[in-house]
Design a protein around this motif. Sequence first.
Motif: not given
Length: 402
Positions: A22-23, A25-26, A139, A142, A345
Amino acid sequence: MSLATCLCALLLLIIIWLVLDFRLGRKKHLSIASFMETTILHGYVDIFTHGKELFADYFQEIRQAKKHIHVLFYIVKDDSFGQEFLEMLKEKAREGVEVRLLADRLGSWRLKPSTVKALREAGVKFAFSNRIKLPFLFYSAQVRNHRKITIIDGEIGYLGGFNIGKEYIDQDPKLSPWRDYHLKILGESVHSLQSEFMIDWEEYGGENLQHEPPYFPEKSLSRGPVRHQFVPTEAGMLEGKFIQVIQKAKNSIIIGSPYFVPSNRVMSELILALSRGVTLTIIVPYNADHLLVQEGSYRYLRKLLKIGAKVYQYKNGFYHAKTMVIDDNICDVGTANFDKRSFFLNKEINCYIYDSAFITRVKEVIEKDIADSLPLTIDKLNKPNPWRATKEILARFISYFL
């Protein structure tokens, strides 16, 4: 090593993978996203609040299309209403009209491969947006394309909260009648909406249409009386835009959303607005359509109620409208919910309207919605309820994804 130890180790590895996925990807998403908003445009804007009226108008315009139909929806279902919609697109494609349909990969997961194949065989150019892909599987799962826009012949545009499915035309007994806001737009600003579709189509459909003159009418589109602008957002951009708008409030803020899970920064701005004497009115559904979303809102609503906000729970069906009205000066209608998922998101697009006559009309719609609502009180939220309290705790941990 015991089985329990192995399972704990596996669980820990999964958690570490999800966090890193997630981190990272963000971080990548933030590095490639750029904020864009149109200049102030002029056009003719109408608002629909019931699906049957909207889609009667929408389908009529599609059937009259002569050149091209460009459609982007978050949800396209394969139910009877969805089939009616898709059959109409296929028929227009067979007539020689260029038809492009972009649907979110997860939001439209009910579209069967056979349905997609039939669309393409009929001549409809189809693509799924926001597919789940490596290297950031979690990610990318989401980040959804939550936009709902349609452009017909480069002259007629639609934007708002409705998707394609039976519930949107009051055929789902659990969620009927469905209350939503959707705009129909004519005039010069349709070009900007067309360009936004082209950006998404290039990313997911693989074709660059930006320099194709047939998509824009040879004649100049008229400058209608309603001043407005489009603001597409993704990757955290919406939070800053909403803060900017809230800071302009001098007298009143009205927020309508099916999900109310604001970020800390947006929540702070709402509290500051109340402290300087601005009235805050919030409309949310009485019944939820997703697990924990209602409980996720309670801790924010509780704080705001304590310092003078008014909160109403809509009871005449399901409330799915997405709007914010600042004084008599700014009205936002679009695809974004008032929650962290839309803030950080989703890909969203909102229309900000700066026309007093149109804002008065929207306020009349909101007054009707408030009349069909029950006030939510602090006493009700503070009444002991262990099951609700447990769900509030769970919702707090996953509030980013509600």
